[in-house]
Design an enzyme around this catalytic site. Structure first.
Site, PDB file in Angstrom:
ATOM      1  N   CYS A  86      42.650  44.494  44.876  1.00 11.37           N
ATOM      2  CA  CYS A  86      43.648  43.469  45.195  1.00 11.37           C
ATOM      3  C   CYS A  86      44.650  43.349  44.203  1.00 11.37           C
ATOM      4  O   CYS A  86      45.425  44.451  44.503  1.00 11.37           O
ATOM      5  CB  CYS A  86      42.560  42.118  45.391  1.00 11.37           C
ATOM      6  SG  CYS A  86      43.344  41.072  46.327  1.00 11.37           S
ATOM      7  N   HIS A 181      37.759  42.758  49.091  1.00 11.39           N
ATOM      8  CA  HIS A 181      37.059  42.641  47.746  1.00 11.39           C
ATOM      9  C   HIS A 181      35.514  42.273  47.842  1.00 11.39           C
ATOM     10  O   HIS A 181      35.077  42.265  48.767  1.00 11.39           O
ATOM     11  CB  HIS A 181      36.602  40.968  47.622  1.00 11.39           C
ATOM     12  CG  HIS A 181      38.109  40.019  46.890  1.00 11.39           C
ATOM     13  ND1 HIS A 181      38.655  40.173  45.272  1.00 11.39           N
ATOM     14  CD2 HIS A 181      39.205  39.084  47.065  1.00 11.39           C
ATOM     15  CE1 HIS A 181      39.154  39.496  44.864  1.00 11.39           C
ATOM     16  NE2 HIS A 181      39.805  39.385  46.452  1.00 11.39           N
ATOM     17  N   GLU A 183      33.811  43.251  45.743  1.00  9.15           N
ATOM     18  CA  GLU A 183      31.919  42.426  44.963  1.00  9.15           C
ATOM     19  C   GLU A 183      31.853  41.181  46.312  1.00  9.15           C
ATOM     20  O   GLU A 183      30.165  40.677  45.636  1.00  9.15           O
ATOM     21  CB  GLU A 183      32.353  41.853  44.317  1.00  9.15           C
ATOM     22  CG  GLU A 183      33.844  40.688  44.116  1.00  9.15           C
ATOM     23  CD  GLU A 183      35.765  40.585  44.092  1.00  9.15           C
ATOM     24  OE1 GLU A 183      35.996  40.264  43.869  1.00  9.15           O
ATOM     25  OE2 GLU A 183      34.914  41.809  44.597  1.00  9.15           O
TER      26      GLU A 183
END
Length: 525
Positions: A86, A181, A183
């Site tokens: 990002c 993202h 994660e």
């Protein structure tokens, strides 16, 4: 010598994203050690850390603004793989000759990215296929700015209608950037992408496992303290319990635990702590009955912050007195964990994490020159729990809902009295027991009861009586930063209410808290 579990390591540079700690936890879950540092580190610090790869986190700022954070230029000169997430992708693009612009359309939420070119990062990874057989990935976007031109030696790997460069790569230098993202769980293949980067591209071995972490911690404790004696404040919480077990394994009877019963614990908690650690595991424990001393200090005080400070101060006084009674103690052990370390580390630029005051033992007497032993300071909470299981601690204890450091001192609203604590303990035990019976305990993130210092009229038999009110609180949350109130079944709430009113003499009314966070906090005080 134990194996060097820090041999392969990832450096994560933090640009301020709410998800940055999650990135670190994901890397650890892959069995690889990593550390989280502020973005403004020096070349010398990076060289000293000697990472196998570097991850640039997301962040709330705009790369298009003057003075917004940048990665140290050495990141791109160190000769190791780099993964920008990002904001991390945007600063990578800008610093290497690409272009970033603010976008009128903020992209937030689910998106499908289409893989248009082969890359080591996503090869063989897909959620579905387009009509002409191109891989599609379901990802979670959260960005305003977007890359509008990638650096000259990069290729576009994936795009969306709104985001032409959703993944970019320079395979030769092993630089990768993703606009989403990986994660978060909403990016379904995110863990596989992180695994591909950490394990395959950076070639890190999975050396970071609970059993190896324990062996490493035990050896490091022995090297640090030798034959010296160590003292630990044991609360019965997860961190102090796992610290106690690690130290016990490392130095045995040279550890003395001080357990202070402040009268603000849950029902039978003091007895359970003594039975488990003293009788079952054979630790050397000093049990201090401190209820009256804490209640005397709290008398007349109703301000929540003042109550917290009093409880902390009296605990330190009691702990100090016990420590002075022991001969030749050279070390103080604490259950400091990695998030505490991160939050206390200030960035040189002042764009730092907030420093919070911890409910750990502080301010030991000046005449006691003690060293500090912190065997958990590299570990996240989920890792501490896994280590606890490996050390033989019971699952129910390790995965119990969070309990505040000041205990019932902040769950009795207003002034704390023994009568109120006793009523609250019994009411709370009924609520928790019923949650377990209904198989709801592990479906909520935290549940507890609050004592309200107001009397409400009730009817018992033929008479009216004024008795106390308690509130039940149950929330669902991922990170405890935001939370929803738990939609518990009405018949369940009715059963809990009936039991409390019938079994706890002195309580006439039970209410259920339906406030979310924000605007309310999870705890009432």
């Amino acid at each position: 010598m134990t194996e060097n579990i820090h041999k392969h390591r990832i450096l994560i540079l933090d640009f301020g994203s709410q998800y940055t700690q999650l990135v670190a936890r994901r890397v650890r879950e892959l069995g690889v050690y990593c550390e989280l540092w502020a973005w403004d580190v020096t070349e010398a610090q990076i060289r000293e850390f000697n990472p196998s790869g570097i991850i640039l986190s997301g962040g709330p700022e705009s790369t298009t603004e003057e003075n917004s954070p940048r990665a140290p230029q050495y990141v791109f000169e160190a000769g190791v793989p780099v993964f920008g997430v990002c904001y991390g992708m945007q600063t990578m693009a800008m610093q290497l000759g690409g272009h970033v612009e603010g976008s009128n359309e903020r992209e937030f939420g689910y998106a499908q990215v289409e893989v248009v070119n082969d890359s080591a990062l996503v090869r063989g990874i897909e959620d579905s296929l387009t009509a002409d057989g191109k891989p599609l990935l379901d990802v979670w976007m959260s960005h305003g700015d977007k890359v509008t031109a990638i650096p000259a030696d990069f290729v576009t790997v994936a795009s969306t209608d709104n985001c032409p460069f959703a993944i970019m790569a320079n395979e030769e230098k092993r630089f990768y950037g993703v606009q989403f993202h990986p994660e978060v769980t909403h990016t379904r293949q995110g863990m596989r992408m992180l695994e591909r980067f950490v394990r395959d591209i950076c070639q890190c071995e999975a050396l970071w496992t609970p059993a190896k972490i324990i062996d490493d911690a035990v050896e490091r404790i022995r090297q640090q303290v030798g034959d010296d004696k160590v003292i630990l404040g044991l609360s019965g919480g997860v961190d102090s319990s796992v610290t106690a077990m690690l130290l016990h394994r490392a130095i045995g009877k040279n550890l003395t635990c001080v357990f202070v019963d402040n009268g603000l614990l849950r029902l039978n908690e003091a007895q359970q702590v003594m039975e488990m650690f003293g009788d079952h595991f054979g630790l050397n424990i000093v049990h201090v009955e401190g209820e009256q001393r804490f209640l005397d200090a709290l008398a007349g005080e109703s301000d929540p912050e003042a109550k917290r400070k009093i409880i902390g101060r009296v605990f330190v006084e009691v702990f100090d007195e016990e420590a002075l009674k022991l001969d030749d103690v050279k070390w103080l052990a604490q259950g400091t964990i990695y998030p505490d370390v991160i939050e206390s580390a200030a960035s040189a630029t002042g764009k730092a994490h907030v420093i919070k005051s911890h409910h750990n033992v502080g301010g030991l007497p000046k005449e006691m020159k003690m060293g500090l032993v912190e065997p958990l300071r590299e570990l996240f909470k989920d890792e501490v729990r896994k280590i606890g299981l490996e050390l033989g601690l019971p699952y129910d204890m390790l995965y119990r809902h969070p309990f505040p450091g000041p205990g019932l001192g902040v769950r009795v609203l207003g002034e704390v009295k023994k009568e109120y604590c006793d009523l609250l303990r019994r009411a709370d035990a009924i609520f928790i027991e019923e949650l377990h019976k209904a198989d709801l305990y592990n479906k909520v993130s935290q549940a507890f009861t609050v004592f309200l210092p107001v009397r409400s009229v009730g009817v018992m038999g033929d008479g009216r009586k004024y008795d106390w009110v308690v509130s039940l609180r149950a929330v669902e949350t991922i990170d405890f930063m935001t939370a929803h109130w738990a939609h518990l079944p009405y018949d369940f709430l009715g059963r809990v209410s009936n039991r409390i009113i019938n079994e706890v003499n002195g309580i006439s009314r039970v209410v259920y808290d339906i406030s979310g966070k924000p605007p309310a906090t999870i705890e009432w005080e």
